[in-house]
Design a protein around this motif. Structure first.
Motif, short mmCIF file in Angstrom:
data_model
loop_
_atom_site.label_atom_id
_atom_site.label_comp_id
_atom_site.label_asym_id
_atom_site.label_seq_id
_atom_site.Cartn_x
_atom_site.Cartn_y
_atom_site.Cartn_z
N PRO A 78 0.81 -1.35 0.01
CA PRO A 78 -0.06 0.22 0.12
C PRO A 78 0.75 1.32 -0.05
CG PRO A 78 -0.83 -1.45 1.66
CD PRO A 78 0.68 -2.00 0.90
N ASN A 79 0.44 2.06 -0.83
CA ASN A 79 1.10 3.41 -0.74
C ASN A 79 0.88 4.35 0.31
OD1 ASN A 79 2.75 5.78 -1.51
ND2 ASN A 79 1.38 6.40 -3.33
N THR A 80 1.72 4.45 1.44
CA THR A 80 1.56 5.07 2.67
C THR A 80 2.62 6.56 2.67
OG1 THR A 80 3.23 3.89 3.94
CG2 THR A 80 0.87 3.14 3.87
N ASN A 81 3.10 6.74 1.53
CA ASN A 81 4.07 7.89 1.53
C ASN A 81 5.18 7.55 2.04
OD1 ASN A 81 2.53 9.44 -0.28
ND2 ASN A 81 1.23 10.45 1.71
N ALA A 82 5.59 6.24 2.27
CA ALA A 82 6.86 5.83 2.93
C ALA A 82 7.57 4.73 1.94
CB ALA A 82 6.57 5.27 4.27
N ILE A 100 17.22 -3.00 -1.66
CA ILE A 100 16.54 -2.06 -2.82
C ILE A 100 15.61 -1.44 -2.07
CG2 ILE A 100 15.68 -2.37 -4.91
CD1 ILE A 100 17.29 -4.90 -5.51
N VAL A 101 15.41 -0.03 -2.32
CA VAL A 101 14.48 0.69 -1.74
C VAL A 101 14.01 1.62 -2.62
CG1 VAL A 101 14.33 2.33 0.23
CG2 VAL A 101 15.95 0.53 0.75
N GLY A 102 12.55 1.69 -2.35
CA GLY A 102 11.74 2.54 -3.51
C GLY A 102 10.75 3.17 -2.75
N TRP A 103 10.38 4.56 -3.29
CA TRP A 103 9.48 5.34 -2.71
C TRP A 103 8.74 6.25 -3.87
CZ3 TRP A 103 14.75 5.81 -2.04
CH2 TRP A 103 15.39 6.81 -2.57
N VAL A 104 7.45 6.66 -3.52
CA VAL A 104 6.87 7.64 -4.32
C VAL A 104 6.51 8.95 -3.40
CG1 VAL A 104 4.96 8.06 -5.75
CG2 VAL A 104 6.02 5.79 -5.83
N GLY A 105 6.94 9.92 -3.72
CA GLY A 105 6.69 10.82 -2.84
C GLY A 105 5.36 11.63 -3.02
N ALA A 106 4.69 12.61 -2.25
CA ALA A 106 3.47 13.13 -2.27
C ALA A 106 3.14 13.87 -3.71
CB ALA A 106 3.26 13.97 -1.23
N ASP A 107 4.39 14.29 -4.04
CA ASP A 107 4.30 15.12 -5.57
C ASP A 107 4.34 14.14 -6.66
OD1 ASP A 107 6.77 14.14 -4.98
OD2 ASP A 107 7.88 16.10 -5.64
N GLY A 108 4.16 12.81 -6.21
CA GLY A 108 4.14 11.71 -7.29
C GLY A 108 5.46 11.30 -8.14
N MET A 109 6.71 12.21 -7.50
CA MET A 109 7.93 11.65 -7.78
C MET A 109 8.46 10.45 -7.28
SD MET A 109 9.01 13.95 -10.04
CE MET A 109 10.64 13.62 -10.17
N ALA A 110 9.04 9.21 -8.16
CA ALA A 110 9.46 8.17 -7.64
C ALA A 110 10.81 7.94 -7.93
CB ALA A 110 8.56 7.01 -8.47
N ASP A 111 11.37 7.13 -7.30
CA ASP A 111 12.91 6.68 -7.11
C ASP A 111 13.11 5.32 -6.43
OD1 ASP A 111 15.44 7.10 -7.38
OD2 ASP A 111 15.62 9.01 -6.59
N ILE A 112 14.13 4.87 -6.79
CA ILE A 112 14.46 3.49 -6.35
C ILE A 112 16.12 3.56 -6.28
CG2 ILE A 112 14.52 2.61 -8.64
CD1 ILE A 112 13.76 -0.09 -7.56
N ARG A 113 16.38 2.99 -5.09
CA ARG A 113 18.09 3.13 -4.82
C ARG A 113 18.44 1.96 -4.18
NH1 ARG A 113 20.41 7.78 -6.99
NH2 ARG A 113 18.94 9.02 -7.44
N LYS A 114 19.81 1.61 -4.39
CA LYS A 114 20.45 0.53 -3.39
C LYS A 114 21.02 1.04 -2.27
CE LYS A 114 22.96 -0.84 -7.02
NZ LYS A 114 24.00 -1.71 -7.48
N TYR A 115 21.08 -0.01 -1.21
CA TYR A 115 21.91 0.71 -0.01
C TYR A 115 22.44 -0.52 0.47
CZ TYR A 115 18.95 4.88 0.10
OH TYR A 115 18.24 5.97 -0.29
N TYR A 116 23.51 -0.20 1.31
CA TYR A 116 24.59 -1.17 2.00
C TYR A 116 24.03 -1.16 3.41
CZ TYR A 116 27.96 -3.92 4.43
OH TYR A 116 28.59 -4.75 5.41
N LEU A 117 23.50 -2.09 4.26
CA LEU A 117 23.29 -1.98 5.67
C LEU A 117 24.40 -2.23 6.43
CD1 LEU A 117 19.58 -3.43 5.50
CD2 LEU A 117 20.46 -1.23 4.88
#
Length: 369
Positions: A78-82, A100-117
Motif C-alpha cells: 500500500p502507498n503510505t508515502n513511505a 533495494i529501496v523504493g518510494w513515491v513522494g506526495a508530489d508523485g515523484m518516484a525513485d529507487i536506490r540501492k543501499y548497504y546496511l
C-alpha cells in the motif's frame, strides 16, 4: 428492445456489482488478481510466482527466474508515502545485507536506490552506486491507485534465500538528494524464501527471547510492582506491621526483576550493536535510584530520631522519581522495539487504573484527616 420498468432495479444492481468489483480489483492487490499495471516494467510479467510475504503490511512479492542468471522481481505494498524495501541478507540479519529501496513522494515523484546496511543507525546505511553491490537493472516504481510496485531485475545465478522487508516511517521526509540518507525503518521482518516452491517462512530473531525478557522484566519490576509497593506503604499503614513487610517484600522483588532486566538490556545492546543511548541512560539512572532506595532501607533511622523526617522526604522523593522515569522509559522502550500500539494501550490502561485507585484512596485519606 427496451427494459421494462420492473427490470430496471435488477439491471442497476447487476451493473453496480460489476462496476464496483472492477474498481475494487483495480485499487487492491492480491495474488489472485491480475497485475494490470498502468506502466508495465521493462521485462516479462506474465509468469511471475506470487507470495504474500508480509501480511501485516500487505507486502506481496512476485518473482521468476527469467534466464540462468537473471531474476525478475516485483514488490508491491500500500502507498503510505513511505519507502518500501527488500533486502538480500547472507545470514538473515539486517546488518550486512544489501537492500533495494523504493518510494513515491506526495508530489508523485518516484525513485529507487540501492543501499548497504552496515549498521543499525542511519549513518551506517550507505548509498551504493549502480556498479556497487547488487547488480540491478531495469528498475522502476509504478503507482496503481493506492498501491506502489517496485520492479527490478537482479543479475545473479542464485539470489539469497534470506530476504528482509521493511517499511519506512510514515509522515516523514523521504530520502532526498544529494546523499539520499535513509531514515530508520518503522517496521521490518526477516523471512526465508524457497524460490522453487514459493514457500516462505518468517524468521524469528535470534535475540527475540532476550529482547522480550528485557522488556517484561523492566516493565513488571520498575513500572508495575514499584508503584504497587508504594501504594501499599502509603495507604495500608493502619495494618501495622503487615504494611511494612508487604512493602519491603514487593519492592525487593521489583528491584531484583528490574536489576535483571537492566542486565538483559546491556547484554542485548552488546549483541545487536544497537544505538539506544537515551533508553540506556534512563535505565541506568533508574537502577541508580533503586540502589539508593536499597541503601536508604538499610540505613534508615529510628522512628524517634530527629532525622527521620528528612529521611522520609528523601525516601518519598527518590521513589516517586524512579516510578515516573520508569513509566517514561517503558513507553520509550515499546517505541524502540516496535512492539505495537497494543503494548502502549495495555500499559497506559494499567497506569490509568493505578492513578484512579490512588486518587480515590488519597481523597479518602484527606477526608479522614
Amino acid at each position: 428492445m427496451t427494459a421494462s420498468p420492473k427490470h430496471i432495479p435488477l439491471f442497476f444492481l447487476i451493473f453496480s456489482f460489476f462496476f464496483f468489483s472492477h474498481v475494487h480489483s483495480q485499487s487492491s492487490d492480491s495474488c489472485n488478481s491480475p497485475l494490470n499495471l498502468p506502466n508495465p516494467p521493462r521485462f516479462e510479467t506474465s509468469s511471475l510466482h506470487c507470495a504474500i510475504v508480509w501480511s501485516a503490511q500487505s507486502f506481496i512479492l512476485r518473482y521468476v527466474q527469467a534466464s540462468p542468471n537473471v531474476w525478475n522481481f516485483i514488490l508491491s505494498a500500500p502507498n503510505t508515502n513511505a519507502y518500501i524495501a527488500i533486502g538480500f541478507s547472507p545470514n538473515g540479519n539486517m546488518v550486512g545485507s544489501r537492500a533495494i529501496v523504493g518510494w513515491v513522494g506526495a508530489d508523485g515523484m518516484a525513485d529507487i536506490r540501492k543501499y548497504y546496511l552496515g549498521g543499525r543507525t542511519p549513518d551506517l546505511v550507505r548509498l551504493e552506486s549502480p556498479d556497487q553491490g547488487l547488480q540491478v537493472v531495469n528498475s522502476s516504481m509504478i503507482v496503481r491507485s493506492n498501491h506502489i510496485f517496485m520492479a527490478f531485475q537482479l543479475i545473479s545465478d542464485r539470489p539469497s534465500t534470506r530476504l528482509i522487508y521493511a517499511v519506512g516511517p510514515a509522515a516523514r521526509s523521504l530520502p532526498s538528494p544529494p546523499n539520499f540518507q535513509l531514515s530508520e525503518h518503522r517496521s521490518m521482518i526477516s523471512t526465508t524464501l524457497n524460490y522453487a516452491t514459493g514457500q516462505f517462512q518468517t524468521q524469528q530473531s535470534p535475540h527475540a527471547s532476550l529482547r522480550r525478557s528485557h522488556g517484561l522484566l523492566n516493565m513488571f519490576g520498575w513500572a508495575i510492582l514499584m508503584p504497587i509497593g508504594a501504594m501499599v506503604a502509603r495507604y495500608m499503614r493502619k495494618w501495622d506491621p503487615i504494611w511494612f513487610y508487604s512493602h519491603a517484600m514487593i519492592q525487593s522483588f521489583a528491584f531484583i526483576l528490574g536489576f535483571i532486566g537492566v542486565i538483559c538490556g546491556l547484554v542485548l545492546e552488546n549483541r545487536i550493536d544497537a544505538s539506544v543511548t537515551k533508553h540506556k541512560g534512563i535505565g541506568i539512572f533508574i537502577l541508580i535510584l533503586g540502589c539508593l532506595q536499597v541503601i536508604a532501607y538499610v540505613a534508615r533511622p529510628e522512628k524517634t530520631s530527629k532525622s527521620r523526617k528528612y529521611w522520609n522526604w528523601y525516601h518519598y522523593s527518590v521513589g516517586r522519581t524512579l516510578i515516573f522515569f520508569a513509566a517514561v522509559n517503558v513507553f520509550y522502550g515499546i517505541h524502540l522495539g516496535n512492539a505495537g500500539s497494543g503494548w502502549n494501550a495495555g500499559f497506559a490502561v494499567f497506569l490509568v487504573i493505578i492513578f484512579v485507585i490512588s486518587l480515590i484512596l488519597e481523597l479518602r485519606m484527606c477526608l479522614k484527616k
